[in-house]
Scaffold this active site. Structure first.
Site, PDB file in Angstrom:
ATOM      1  N   CYS A   2       3.853  36.770-125.215  1.00 32.93           N
ATOM      2  CA  CYS A   2       3.311  35.493-125.662  1.00 32.93           C
ATOM      3  C   CYS A   2       2.064  35.714-126.506  1.00 32.93           C
ATOM      4  O   CYS A   2       1.263  36.605-126.235  1.00 32.93           O
ATOM      5  CB  CYS A   2       2.950  34.543-124.528  1.00 32.93           C
ATOM      6  SG  CYS A   2       4.289  34.194-123.412  1.00 32.93           S
ATOM      7  N   ARG A  27       4.605  39.144-130.451  1.00 30.73           N
ATOM      8  CA  ARG A  27       4.329  39.160-129.012  1.00 30.73           C
ATOM      9  C   ARG A  27       5.368  38.369-128.216  1.00 30.73           C
ATOM     10  O   ARG A  27       5.400  38.443-126.978  1.00 30.73           O
ATOM     11  CB  ARG A  27       2.948  38.571-128.737  1.00 30.73           C
ATOM     12  CG  ARG A  27       1.834  39.310-129.435  1.00 30.73           C
ATOM     13  CD  ARG A  27       0.515  38.672-129.128  1.00 30.73           C
ATOM     14  NE  ARG A  27       0.186  38.767-127.734  1.00 30.73           N
ATOM     15  CZ  ARG A  27      -0.409  39.799-127.165  1.00 30.73           C
ATOM     16  NH1 ARG A  27      -0.770  40.832-127.891  1.00 30.73           N
ATOM     17  NH2 ARG A  27      -0.664  39.829-125.874  1.00 30.73           N
ATOM     18  N   TRP A  74       7.300  34.316-124.995  1.00 30.18           N
ATOM     19  CA  TRP A  74       8.291  35.262-124.492  1.00 30.18           C
ATOM     20  C   TRP A  74       8.524  34.841-123.046  1.00 30.18           C
ATOM     21  O   TRP A  74       7.649  35.005-122.194  1.00 30.18           O
ATOM     22  CB  TRP A  74       7.750  36.693-124.561  1.00 30.18           C
ATOM     23  CG  TRP A  74       8.750  37.754-124.208  1.00 30.18           C
ATOM     24  CD1 TRP A  74       9.641  38.362-125.042  1.00 30.18           C
ATOM     25  CD2 TRP A  74       8.947  38.361-122.916  1.00 30.18           C
ATOM     26  NE1 TRP A  74      10.385  39.295-124.345  1.00 30.18           N
ATOM     27  CE2 TRP A  74       9.976  39.310-123.042  1.00 30.18           C
ATOM     28  CE3 TRP A  74       8.369  38.185-121.666  1.00 30.18           C
ATOM     29  CZ2 TRP A  74      10.426  40.090-121.979  1.00 30.18           C
ATOM     30  CZ3 TRP A  74       8.816  38.961-120.601  1.00 30.18           C
ATOM     31  CH2 TRP A  74       9.826  39.903-120.763  1.00 30.18           C
ATOM     32  N   ASN A 100      -0.698  32.618-121.434  1.00 28.40           N
ATOM     33  CA  ASN A 100       0.031  33.881-121.516  1.00 28.40           C
ATOM     34  C   ASN A 100      -0.207  34.597-120.212  1.00 28.40           C
ATOM     35  O   ASN A 100      -1.353  34.828-119.846  1.00 28.40           O
ATOM     36  CB  ASN A 100      -0.526  34.690-122.707  1.00 28.40           C
ATOM     37  CG  ASN A 100      -0.018  36.119-122.742  1.00 28.40           C
ATOM     38  OD1 ASN A 100       0.975  36.440-122.114  1.00 28.40           O
ATOM     39  ND2 ASN A 100      -0.708  36.956-123.490  1.00 28.40           N
ATOM     40  N   GLY A 101       0.866  34.918-119.481  1.00 27.91           N
ATOM     41  CA  GLY A 101       0.702  35.628-118.210  1.00 27.91           C
ATOM     42  C   GLY A 101       1.646  35.076-117.173  1.00 27.91           C
ATOM     43  O   GLY A 101       2.603  34.357-117.497  1.00 27.91           O
ATOM     44  N   GLU A 448      13.167  59.276-127.788  1.00 30.08           N
ATOM     45  CA  GLU A 448      12.514  58.257-128.607  1.00 30.08           C
ATOM     46  C   GLU A 448      13.472  57.751-129.698  1.00 30.08           C
ATOM     47  O   GLU A 448      13.542  56.551-129.968  1.00 30.08           O
ATOM     48  CB  GLU A 448      11.221  58.837-129.213  1.00 30.08           C
ATOM     49  CG  GLU A 448      10.491  57.949-130.192  1.00 30.08           C
ATOM     50  CD  GLU A 448      10.091  56.576-129.633  1.00 30.08           C
ATOM     51  OE1 GLU A 448      10.207  56.360-128.419  1.00 30.08           O
ATOM     52  OE2 GLU A 448       9.717  55.731-130.442  1.00 30.08           O
ATOM     53  N   LYS A 452      14.676  53.878-129.969  1.00 30.56           N
ATOM     54  CA  LYS A 452      14.511  53.122-131.213  1.00 30.56           C
ATOM     55  C   LYS A 452      15.848  52.557-131.648  1.00 30.56           C
ATOM     56  O   LYS A 452      15.969  51.421-132.056  1.00 30.56           O
ATOM     57  CB  LYS A 452      13.964  54.077-132.290  1.00 30.56           C
ATOM     58  CG  LYS A 452      13.033  53.495-133.264  1.00 30.56           C
ATOM     59  CD  LYS A 452      11.596  53.544-132.832  1.00 30.56           C
ATOM     60  CE  LYS A 452      11.362  53.021-131.469  1.00 30.56           C
ATOM     61  NZ  LYS A 452      10.017  53.147-130.978  1.00 30.56           N
ATOM     62  N   GLU A 455      17.193  49.789-129.275  1.00 27.38           N
ATOM     63  CA  GLU A 455      16.270  48.652-129.271  1.00 27.38           C
ATOM     64  C   GLU A 455      16.525  47.702-130.448  1.00 27.38           C
ATOM     65  O   GLU A 455      16.470  46.489-130.288  1.00 27.38           O
ATOM     66  CB  GLU A 455      14.858  49.236-129.346  1.00 27.38           C
ATOM     67  CG  GLU A 455      13.720  48.272-129.325  1.00 27.38           C
ATOM     68  CD  GLU A 455      12.354  48.979-129.336  1.00 27.38           C
ATOM     69  OE1 GLU A 455      12.294  50.171-129.699  1.00 27.38           O
ATOM     70  OE2 GLU A 455      11.365  48.329-129.009  1.00 27.38           O
ATOM     71  N   HIS A 471      27.927  68.135-118.086  1.00 29.69           N
ATOM     72  CA  HIS A 471      27.826  67.744-116.675  1.00 29.69           C
ATOM     73  C   HIS A 471      28.210  66.285-116.458  1.00 29.69           C
ATOM     74  O   HIS A 471      27.848  65.708-115.439  1.00 29.69           O
ATOM     75  CB  HIS A 471      26.408  68.023-116.153  1.00 29.69           C
ATOM     76  CG  HIS A 471      26.056  69.481-116.159  1.00 29.69           C
ATOM     77  ND1 HIS A 471      26.661  70.394-115.327  1.00 29.69           N
ATOM     78  CD2 HIS A 471      25.196  70.190-116.938  1.00 29.69           C
ATOM     79  CE1 HIS A 471      26.175  71.602-115.567  1.00 29.69           C
ATOM     80  NE2 HIS A 471      25.289  71.510-116.555  1.00 29.69           N
ATOM     81  N   LYS A 568       6.288  42.836-128.238  1.00 26.07           N
ATOM     82  CA  LYS A 568       5.487  44.014-128.570  1.00 26.07           C
ATOM     83  C   LYS A 568       4.615  44.471-127.404  1.00 26.07           C
ATOM     84  O   LYS A 568       4.498  45.653-127.124  1.00 26.07           O
ATOM     85  CB  LYS A 568       4.601  43.661-129.766  1.00 26.07           C
ATOM     86  CG  LYS A 568       3.759  44.808-130.287  1.00 26.07           C
ATOM     87  CD  LYS A 568       4.609  45.761-131.060  1.00 26.07           C
ATOM     88  CE  LYS A 568       3.855  46.960-131.554  1.00 26.07           C
ATOM     89  NZ  LYS A 568       4.786  48.038-131.913  1.00 26.07           N
TER      90      LYS A 568
HETATM   91  C1  AGP Z   1       8.934  50.870-128.339  1.00 27.19           C
HETATM   92  O1  AGP Z   1       9.600  50.740-129.531  1.00 27.19           O
HETATM   93  C2  AGP Z   1       8.899  49.706-127.467  1.00 27.19           C
HETATM   94  N1  AGP Z   1       8.672  48.511-128.138  1.00 27.19           N
HETATM   95  C3  AGP Z   1       8.276  49.889-126.087  1.00 27.19           C
HETATM   96  O2  AGP Z   1       9.022  50.866-125.444  1.00 27.19           O
HETATM   97  C4  AGP Z   1       6.783  50.240-125.980  1.00 27.19           C
HETATM   98  O3  AGP Z   1       6.566  51.535-126.405  1.00 27.19           O
HETATM   99  C5  AGP Z   1       6.354  50.065-124.514  1.00 27.19           C
HETATM  100  O4  AGP Z   1       6.494  48.729-124.158  1.00 27.19           O
HETATM  101  C6  AGP Z   1       4.953  50.542-124.243  1.00 27.19           C
HETATM  102  O5  AGP Z   1       4.004  49.831-124.968  1.00 27.19           O
HETATM  103  P1  AGP Z   1       2.506  50.313-125.070  1.00 27.19           P
HETATM  104  O6  AGP Z   1       2.483  51.613-125.779  1.00 27.19           O
HETATM  105  O7  AGP Z   1       1.805  49.221-125.802  1.00 27.19           O
HETATM  106  O8  AGP Z   1       2.003  50.452-123.661  1.00 27.19           O
END
Ligand code: AGP
Length: 573
Positions: A2, A27, A74, A100-101, A448, A452, A455, A471, A568
């Site tokens: 949010c 966000r 969100w 937000n929270g 990673e 990506k 995601e 395995h 984010k």
């Molecule tokens: C990565 O592309 C993601 N959006 C997510 O995994 C992110 O890295 C994770 O939420 C951690 O965020 P931060 O580094 O702000 O703690």
């Protein structure tokens, strides 16, 4: 999770709020809304959808008034629907609030309010905030009513509220475990979850601290602690240019941020690691914490310090699997510095010394940790972390070894391969699964690359150390299954070649990132790597993986900046 924004001044509030919400959309983007006060008329416009869509349909910028607040959501509590979007009114429709929270004692507070005759129109926990203020305002002035309300809330919150019944024009602010920053202008004041939403108007900011309550008027701000006494908070000035938070001609923020890596890597390498490095030298037992991408950077750090008793943990699981004590050094990696999972893990490790590695100035993580190392990557707007990951790697290398050299050139060389990568992306766009293989230091990069990929493309993908394939996972490899092999010419390549052959024999479509001739021979498609110092291959490998994910995403008609269900900054556990 949010985004929140507030404005008070002489300009048209709805325009400033709408522009700011566009910056905050990363966000959360389930729904969006604004509330603006014009003389005594308080109007809310809100609906589900993205900022552009909703603000155009509901003509946000036609709302008059010089004081208001906005929110981009969100969903945590209640489904995605208009009623659940913010801001929310109290019963009298004179008080509005955005939050937000997560309010943990929501049920009790709501039951109390229901018994006092309050009626709710949403399923959210947030809606009770204006009602609480309304209830307390029956026998207190508004500031006191706001403070009393905030004190009753357990959980996390960034709150912005205002009332049309207020004797003066003011915005009421509170923060705990969710970011909220005041922006200081000339004859106007701002607040937002993030500096980038206010950069167009000011470069001077006051980050609120945990438990702070604040009021904004046109001409200034006051910050109070929970006992109602006024407190002073540090003002900071940033030299960020507003362009950093713009797409600058690229079709998406993610693409811009991938390209920007060649510049920001030098800023990251310039960061001061002296104190942190000294502390690392003093400890034998080190726990590295992170989530998602930041966890992958943590895995690399653990690889780079093999002489230490070092282990990387997924922050959300940390309290269940680790026993940190005063002999443990914690290194917490988080680009946002606000991720709830990492903050709770840090609070769990209460007796340990702590180093934060973050991109966000004055974020919560910097207050919990003893030493902060900044990434200096500039704001990252795309939900998928790209430049902040590369920056994390650069800082980690500098911390664990010597300052690496030539990174910018390596990144640039890999970006030059974008057209080849785009052509390969076209072959993958119709796939249902993808597997990323690597060995050793390259495994976290495969993790990673796979994160990506899934995601932002919504294609199922997994990453493995190559040796694990036989395995179990090999049973999933059939004709045309994409295998993305991270095979630089280092100590891992011979064994990985064997795994590539195993996958190929089962029909796998081999896409290799390599500078090894034998691997090239086994591959259907090759993304060539330069011959570089072996420990620097992670920097060469990650860039094409980011570009591959980006182009597959675009080819599938997805907005890579705003993948579904994600946000984010993940400020809930
Ligand atoms: C990565 O592309 C993601 N959006 C997510 O995994 C992110 O890295 C994770 O939420 C951690 O965020 P931060 O580094 O702000 O703690």
């Amino acid at each position: 999770m949010c985004g929140i924004i507030g404005y008070i001044g002489s300009n048209v509030a709805s325009q400033i709020l709408t522009e700011g919400l566009k910056r905050l959309e990363y966000r959360g983007y389930d729904s969006v809304g604004i509330a603006v006060l014009d003389n005594s008329s308080l109007e809310i416009r809100k609906d589900i959808g993205m900022v552009d869509e909703v603000s155009t349909a509901l003509q946000f910028t036609n709302v008059n008034g010089h004081i208001g607040l906005g929110h981009t959501r969100w969903a945590t509590h209640g489904s995605v629907c208009r009623e659940n979007s913010h801001p929310h009114f109290d019963s009298s429709k004179k008080i509005v609030a955005a939050h937000n929270g997560v309010i943990e004692n929501f049920s009790k507070l709501r039951d109390d309010l229901l018994s006092k005759g309050h009626k709710f129109v949403s399923d959210t926990d947030s809606e009770l905030i204006p009602h609480l203020i309304e209830e307390h305002a029956k026998d207190s002035n508004l500031l006191k009513a706001f403070i009393k309300s905030v004190l009753e809330i357990q959980g996390s919150y960034a709150i912005v509220a205002l009332s049309s019944a207020d004797s003066e024009e003011r915005l009421f602010l509170a923060r705990k475990n969710s970011p909220l920053i005041i922006g200081v202008g000339q004859g106007e004041m701002f607040c937002a979850s993030d500096i980038s939403a206010m950069l167009k108007h000011t470069k001077t900011f006051v980050p609120l601290e945990e438990g702070d309550i604040a009021i904004l008027t046109k001409t200034g701000y006051k910050v109070y602690s929970v006992d109602g006494s006024e407190v002073q908070r540090k003002q900071i000035t940033v030299d960020w240019n507003e362009d950093i938070a713009q797409k600058g001609g690229y079709s998406h923020f993610m693409l811009k941020e991938i390209h920007d890596q060649k510049h920001f890597i030098n800023e990251s390498l310039a960061t001061d690691v002296t104190e942190a490095k000294k502390l690392i030298g003093e400890y034998e037992k080190i726990h590295v914490l992170g989530c998602g991408t930041s966890y992958h950077a943590g895995l690399i750090l653990a690889h780079l310090l093999p002489d230490k008793n070092i282990h990387a943990f997924i922050a959300s699981d940390y309290p269940f699997v680790a026993k940190p004590d005063e002999k443990t050094l914690i290194i917490a990696i988080s680009q946002s510095g606000e991720t709830a999972d990492i903050l709770q893990a840090l609070r769990f490790a209460k007796n340990s010394s702590k180093i934060a590695i973050t991109n966000t100035v004055e974020s919560t993580i910097t207050r919990i940790c003893d030493i902060t190392v900044y990434l200096n990557s500039g704001p990252e707007i795309g939900v998928a972390a790209t430049k902040t990951f590369t920056s994390q790697l650069a800082v980690i290398f500098k911390l664990a070894r010597e300052k690496p050299v030539g990174l910018s050139a390596i990144i640039e060389k890999m970006i030059e391969k974008e057209n080849e990568i785009k052509a390969i992306a076209a072959k993958l766009a119709g796939s249902e699964h993808a597997f990323f293989l690597a060995r050793g230091l390259n495994v976290p990069i495969a993790n990673e690359g796979s994160l990506k990929f899934k995601e932002i493309t919504y294609i199922h993908s997994e990453a493995y150390p190559g040796g694990e394939l036989k395995h179990g996972t090999l049973s999933l490899i059939t004709d045309g299954t994409p295998i993305i092999a991270l095979a630089p010419k280092d100590e891992t390549v011979i064994k990985l070649l064997g795994n590539i052959k195993e996958a190929k024999a089962r029909g796998g479509l081999i896409i290799s990132l390599t500078n090894d001739d034998n691997v090239k021979e086994e591959s259907d498609f090759v993304i060539g790597l330069p011959d570089i110092e072996v420990s620097l291959y992670p920097f060469a490998l990650i860039v094409p993986l980011q570009l591959l994910a980006y182009h597959v995403s675009v080819l599938r008609g997805i907005n890579p900046d705003r993948p579904r269900n994600l946000a984010k900054s993940v400020t809930v556990e």
